[in-house]
Structure formats: structure tokens, C-alpha cells
Enzyme design. Structure first.
Site, PDB file in Angstrom:
ATOM      1  CD  GLU A   1      -6.592  -4.031 -10.930  1.00  0.00           C
ATOM      2  OE1 GLU A   1      -7.349  -3.922  -9.783  1.00  0.00           O
ATOM      3  OE2 GLU A   1      -5.242  -4.352 -10.863  1.00  0.00           O
TER       4      GLU A   1
ATOM      5  CD  GLU B   1      -8.570  -2.938  -2.122  1.00  0.00           C
ATOM      6  OE1 GLU B   1      -8.311  -4.119  -3.138  1.00  0.00           O
ATOM      7  OE2 GLU B   1      -8.537  -1.862  -2.522  1.00  0.00           O
TER       8      GLU B   1
END
Length: 500
Positions: free
Chosen positions: A273, A407
Site C-alpha cells: 500500500e 504526494e
């Protein structure tokens, strides 16, 4: 349950017996210099020590000592030896162990929440229900799955067995530390795998408490092992180890690429993830204030240190000025403060390095033409100490700008505009990521239609409630595989066909 000897645990200058494991200890003297290997606390043999810093005060909490490659080898060896018996333990017995572990953790929930707030900077209002509560519940949830799961099925006359994959290396991050640990360790144990956990060295205390609870719950030696260390050394050696059958990793996409390459040398299973750059599309028929409030909630939670943060707000061109003003007004209500205070809405980011990175990305966004609506790269007023970043809203952001593609992992919302529905979908999908997203519209069918077109693992429709039993994971460079619930449990199983 197996009988276990009493165990001495080193904490700072004190030696405590495991019967006193639930007592409160002072974080000011924390010295984590023992691994939990093969059912015992054993001294770390690595040369490095990592400081544990309180991000609110910048005070030193303590240190965690790294293990060595020999420590990793010992942990893997213990897990390998324990695998045979644990994998053959009836699921109902494994469920009993997990339920006992849940109860041990639940007793220490307040301690877990406080330690994570002290190390990460999460507000107590987040740490209690999520960092502690949601994490602890994963052990009971997976116990229930193991009880009901069909480990053997038939296709016609052919038996299909679902067997534990083997020894699993779990490598976890610092932002939601115990929740990420529980999302891996709980289903792995429930499925019959044995585990080596390498948590983040930045927020280690919750993992230490977990190991103490594992011991108190009497799990057999070697089923759960804990090693300290960084990613490039200890983590990489763990991933490369020939006796590790599977790696479950949560972290950055850059680190995920490295792990995938190393794991590929032994063709072991990998679930990951990774990062995200999620977009929330708000249409003109939505309740604008409710929608923007919901977007900010996902963007600013945990000081923006969430892989699912909806850090891009995509609105129709005609709505831009109004949306920017609503975002400014609501963002300025996210006051900074001491996360130990229940009244605080946002605490600091975890470290000086993280603060520097977030501020640099804001400055780069300005250099590329973005406008700072509120917040910005400057130190927030009244916070001369602590790793605080002002809640920030940027306008005039273009889809290809660095801030729209990177991000940030900080409290920064970028507002972008779209010409129509198709353009909004194009902008939302225009990143290397695909973890999460959102759609807001008064027309439910329209919202669901757009949600189906987004290339992400999760889409929140009109602020839909997160379901912890639903699969969680991402498309593209946001990861491989899924966590949570039944789908996360099945990641730890192999399929065997018996042709009879």
C-alpha cells in the site's frame, strides 16, 4: 494455551517482569534496545541508535537501537521454526489467541493513543478512536474471519485448499503506526502465517506495547517477532531473506519500487500500500460548504499525513472563486495546537525533515504560479517550537504542476478547475497514483457514474463513511493487493488443488 515462563523486559534503567507489563511508564526515559524474538526480549546487536522526538515540543523522548542482519536472521529462523505448528493449529484456536491479544491491547488503549500522539503528533481526538481503537479492533475482526472462513472448498470433485503462505515480513510506516501493523499482522496470524514485524523507527512505542501484549496473550514462541531498524538496512535484508515467503509493506511509492525489485530476486509474494494524490470532484449542484468541509477533513486529518488525503479539489471553472473562498474560510478554522489537548484540531507533522519537505513543496508551487490563499510556507504564528505547518490552501494550480502530482504528506489542499465532467475525470486520473478519491453531487446517479470512472481503489461518494471491512488498496503505483476485511485476509493464503 501454552504455558510460558516469566520474562524480564528492559525499559530504560528498570527491569520489569511481564506481570507488570500494563503499568504506566515514563516516555522520558524510553530506551528500546531489545527485540522480541522467539518469545523473548533479546538485546539488539546493531551499532545504530535512532532518536525518538516529540514533534510538538522537539524534546527527546528516547532512543531505539537498530538490530543487525544477524538479528533479522534470528527472527526469520524463529518464524520458520514456528510456522509448521502454527499453520496446523485449528483456526478456532488461532482465533482464541487473537481474541486474547485483542483483550490485552484493549486494556492498554489509552496508553497506545497517548504514545502515538507523543511520537507522531496526531491529536488525541484522532488517536483514541483510530490510532488505537480501530487498530486494536482488527485483531478481533480477523479472529471472527478465521472462525467462519472456508479453508477447503470443492470445484466439482476437486478439493481446493487455502493454506497459509508462510513466513511474512511486515514493514510498516509511522503515520498510522499500529493501524498499519494490525492490518498486516492480524490477518497474517489468523490465516496461519508467522510474522516478523519491522515498524518505523520514528514511532516505535506502539509496536513495543503490541509485543508485550503478544507475550501476555501467550502466543507460541516464534509466531510473532519484532525487530527494530531502518528500511535501507534492516528492512532490505528482511525483504531479501530466502526464508521469507511474503512481504507486506506500507510506505512511499519510491520505497515500494525498491522492495518490489529486491523481493523479485526470490519471487516472493508482495503486497504493498503506497502513495496517493487523491482528487475530490465537487460539482456545481453539491452543497459546496458541506463538500469542501468533507474534502478538508480528508486532506488535513493527521496533519495531512495520510496516503488517502484528498489533496486535490477539482471544481467547475464557474465555481472556482466561491470554492476557493469557502476552502479558505474553513481551513482557517483548523487551528494548530498541542495534540494532547482535546480542543486541538491539528498538531505538528512528525519531524523537522517532514516540515522542511512540505514547506519546500509549497514554495515550489508558488514558484510555478500557484497562489497561497491561506497558510503557506512560513512558520505559523505562535509556534516557534514544534514541527508545525500552517493549514494551507493553494489556488491557480494546474494539473501538471509539481504540487498536483506529488504526494505532499502535509496539510496542503490544491484547488484545480475543470471544464466539464469528462475534464474533471481526466484531471482526477492524471497522476501515477490511484489510491482514493471523492465525488460530490446532489445527483446520486451522476456521482456514482463519475465514481465508476475514477481509477482508484476507493472512492467516497458524498462523504461516504469508511468501511473497515471493505478492501483497501490502490491502482497503478499506489500498490499491489488489498488490506482489510475478508479480502485482506485472503492475501495471506495460497491455493492448492488436489486432483483426485
Amino acid at each position: 494455551m501454552l504455558a510460558r515462563p516469566r520474562l524480564e523486559v528492559q525499559r530504560g534503567q528498570q527491569t520489569l517482569l511481564d506481570s507488570a507489563a500494563n503499568e504506566t511508564w515514563s516516555m522520558a526515559t524510553l530506551n528500546l534496545d531489545h527485540h522480541y524474538l522467539d518469545g523473548q526480549w533479546q538485546p539488539c546487536t546493531g551499532p545504530s541508535r535512532f532518536p525518538i522526538i516529540n514533534p510538538t515540543s522537539e524534546a527527546l523522548i528516547g532512543h531505539v537501537r537498530s538490530g543487525s542482519k544477524a538479528d533479522v536472521d534470528a527472527a526469520v529462523g524463529a518464524a520458520r521454526r514456528a510456522f509448521g505448528d502454527w499453520s496446523e493449529t485449528p483456526p478456532e484456536t488461532r482465533a482464541e489467541y487473537l481474541d486474547a491479544l485483542f483483550r490485552e491491547l484493549d486494556v492498554r488503549a489509552d496508553e497506545i493513543a497517548t504514545s502515538i500522539t507523543a511520537e507522531v503528533g496526531s491529536t488525541l481526538s484522532l488517536s483514541r478512536p483510530v490510532q488505537a481503537g480501530a487498530a486494536i479492533s482488527k485483531f478481533r475482526d480477523n479472529a471472527a474471519i478465521a472462525l467462519d472462513y472456508p479453508f477447503e472448498e470443492y470445484i466439482g470433485p476437486t478439493p481446493i485448499l487455502k493454506e497459509p503462505v508462510g513466513v511474512v515480513a511486515c514493514i510498516t510506516p509511522w503515520n498510522f503506526p499500529l493501524l498499519q501493523i494490525a492490518a498486516k499482522v492480524a490477518p497474517a496470524l489468523a490465516a496461519g502465517c508467522t510474522v516478523i514485524l519491522k515498524p518505523s523507527e520514528l514511532a516505535p512505542t506502539n509496536a513495543k506495547i503490541l509485543a508485550e501484549c503478544v507475550h501476555a496473550a501467550n502466543l507460541p514462541a516464534g509466531v510473532f517477532n519484532l525487530v527494530w531498524g531502518d528500511g535501507p538496512n534492516i528492512g532490505q535484508h528482511l525483504v531479501a531473506h530466502a526464508d521469507v515467503d511474503m512481504v507486506s509493506f506500507t510506505g512511499s511509492t519510491a520505497a515500494g519500487r525498491t522492495i518490489a525489485g529486491v523481493a523479485g530476486q526470490t519471487i516472493k509474494r508482495v503486497t504493498m500500500e503506497l502513495g496517493g494524490k487523491s482528487a475530490a470532484i465537487v460539482f456545481e449542484d453539491a452543497d459546496l460548504e458541506r463538500a469542501v468541509s468533507g474534502v478538508l477533513e480528508t486532506c488535513f486529518v493527521n496533519s495531512g499525513q495520510s496516503c488517502t488525503a484528498h489533496s486535490r479539489l477539482v471544481v467547475p471553472e464557474s465555481l472556482e472563486a466561491q470554492a476557493v473562498e469557502v476552502a479558505r474560510s474553513l481551513a482557517e478554522q483548523w487551528t494548530l495546537g498541542d495534540p494532547m489537548d482535546d480542543a486541538t484540531r491539528m498538531g505538528p507533522v512528525i519531524s523537522n525533515d517532514q516540515r522542511t519537505r512540505v514547506r519546500a513543496l509549497i514554495e515550489q508551487a508558488e514558484a510555478e504560479g500557484a497562489h497561497v490563499v491561506t497558510g503557506g510556507a512560513a512558520a505559523p504564528a505562535g509556534h516557534s517550537s514544534g514541527f508545525f505547518v500552517a493549514p494551507t490552501v493553494l489556488s491557480n494550480v494546474r494539473p501538471d504542476d509539481t504540487i498536483a502530482q506529488t504526494e505532499v504528506f502535509g496539510p496542503v489542499l490544491s484547488v484545480l478547475t475543470a471544464r466539464d465532467d469528462d475534464d474533471a475525470v481526466r484531471i482526477a486520473n492524471h497522476t501515477i497514483y490511484g489510491l482514493s478519491g471523492g465525488v460530490w453531487s446532489a445527483d446520486r446517479d451522476r456521482a456514482l457514474g463519475i465514481a465508476r470512472r475514477l481509477r482508484t481503489g476507493t472512492v467516497e461518494v458524498n462523504g461516504g463513511t469508511f468501511n473497515g471491512a471493505a478492501p483497501f488498496g490502490g491502482y497503478r503505483q499506489s500498490g499491489l493487493g488489498r488490506e482489510m476485511g475478508l479480502y485482506g485476509f485472503e492475501e495471506f493464503l495460497e491455493l492448492k488443488t488436489l486432483q483426485v
